[in-house]
Design an enzyme around this catalytic site. Structure first.
Site, short mmCIF file in Angstrom:
data_model
loop_
_atom_site.label_atom_id
_atom_site.label_comp_id
_atom_site.label_asym_id
_atom_site.label_seq_id
_atom_site.Cartn_x
_atom_site.Cartn_y
_atom_site.Cartn_z
N VAL A 143 -9.97 6.21 -0.19
CA VAL A 143 -10.27 4.81 -1.07
C VAL A 143 -8.91 4.62 -1.65
O VAL A 143 -8.91 3.66 -2.02
CB VAL A 143 -11.05 5.20 -2.02
CG1 VAL A 143 -12.44 5.68 -1.56
CG2 VAL A 143 -10.74 6.14 -3.13
N LYS A 144 -7.68 5.30 -1.42
CA LYS A 144 -6.44 4.95 -2.01
C LYS A 144 -5.86 3.64 -1.23
O LYS A 144 -5.99 3.27 -0.27
CB LYS A 144 -5.55 6.24 -2.19
CG LYS A 144 -5.97 7.37 -3.25
CD LYS A 144 -6.32 6.87 -4.51
CE LYS A 144 -6.36 7.82 -5.55
NZ LYS A 144 -7.77 8.74 -5.40
N ILE A 145 -4.77 3.21 -2.07
CA ILE A 145 -4.17 2.07 -1.61
C ILE A 145 -3.41 2.28 -0.24
O ILE A 145 -3.35 1.43 0.80
CB ILE A 145 -3.08 1.63 -2.53
CG1 ILE A 145 -3.71 0.97 -3.94
CG2 ILE A 145 -2.19 0.43 -1.91
CD1 ILE A 145 -2.61 0.82 -4.90
N HIS A 184 -5.95 9.97 -0.59
CA HIS A 184 -7.69 10.09 -0.35
C HIS A 184 -8.11 8.58 0.37
O HIS A 184 -7.39 7.52 0.45
CB HIS A 184 -8.19 10.16 -1.62
CG HIS A 184 -9.60 10.22 -1.71
ND1 HIS A 184 -10.49 9.07 -1.66
CD2 HIS A 184 -10.54 11.38 -1.43
CE1 HIS A 184 -11.91 9.42 -1.76
NE2 HIS A 184 -11.83 11.08 -1.59
#
Length: 242
Positions: free
Chosen positions: A48-50, A46
């Protein structure tokens, strides 16, 4: 995960490990996703993930049969392998749909974006841990509750969640937003969502989750964050606590 894995083997249960936030982390010296204690591990990409591919994710496994079936299910349940077909192929163009699947393929453009970031995963996680360590130092001996740490695990620190007293939680959250600090709350307990309330769940069913919801605030943490930015977040948080 160790204890869950042992129980699963004892009782013949399959384990699907949700590691959506944990890519780049480690458990008992092994990278998260090694499937040492699970059959399949799931990662989220997604935005906003790392690591992000703009959307989508990945499922990994050490089991060749599971990998083959997942690959087939992501593409309508279609196979081009003659060994899986009910009869000889009609020609080199031939394929068969041997089970009901989905259209879950990630695009080549998304995969390229994610692959490029994977090359910097260790760098991202190291920076997140350095910032988390610094938050721990800056917030030590304050009224703020800090994230727990496990000696046998390396967190990827997708989030840095602090805890404050429930009676001042909303005031502090809104105060930080007004100061321009991009705080958030991860997450609202699932059983309090309308869908699950309709199934009979309600307030008081899971008191630990509800207490966490009443106290948790996710404060900014990202690889390009500077120490000056971090100092600004801490100053704002402590000021709101006064």
């Amino acid at each position: 995960m160790d204890r869950i894995g042992q129980l699963a083997k004892r009782y013949g249960v399959r384990v699907i490990e949700d590691a959506s936030h944990a890519i780049g982390g480690a458990y008992q010296g092994r990278p998260v996703g090694s499937c040492e204690h699970s059959d399949i591990t799931i990662f989220s990409f997604h935005p906003v993930k790392i690591v992000t591919s703009a959307e989508g994710g990945a499922a990994v496994t050490r089991d060749a049969q599971l990998a083959n079936r997942m690959a087939r299910l992501r593409s309508h349940g279609i196979t081009r392998d003659p060994l899986e077909m009910t009869h000889e192929p009609d020609g080199p163009w031939y394929y068969q749909q041997i089970e009901l699947g989905w259209n879950y393929r990630i695009t080549d453009v998304q995969a390229a974006l994610g692959t490029q970031q994977m090359a910097r995963l260790d760098q991202y996680v190291a920076r997140r841990n350095a910032l988390a360590d610094r938050y721990d130092e800056l917030l030590l001996d304050t009224p703020v509750g800090l994230p727990g740490r496990q000696a046998d695990a390396l967190s990827a620190f997708h989030l840095y969640v602090v805890r404050v007293e429930a009676d001042v939680h909303r005031r502090i959250f809104e105060g930080l937003r007004q100061r321009g600090v991009g705080v958030n709350l991860h997450y609202i307990p699932v059983h309090l969502q309308p869908y699950y309330r309709q199934l009979g769940f309600g307030d008081g069913d899971f008191p630990n989750a509800e207490r966490y919801y009443a106290e948790a605030i996710s404060i900014p943490l990202f690889p390009t964050m500077t120490e000056e930015m971090q100092d600004e977040v801490v100053r704002a948080l402590l000021s709101e606590l006064e």
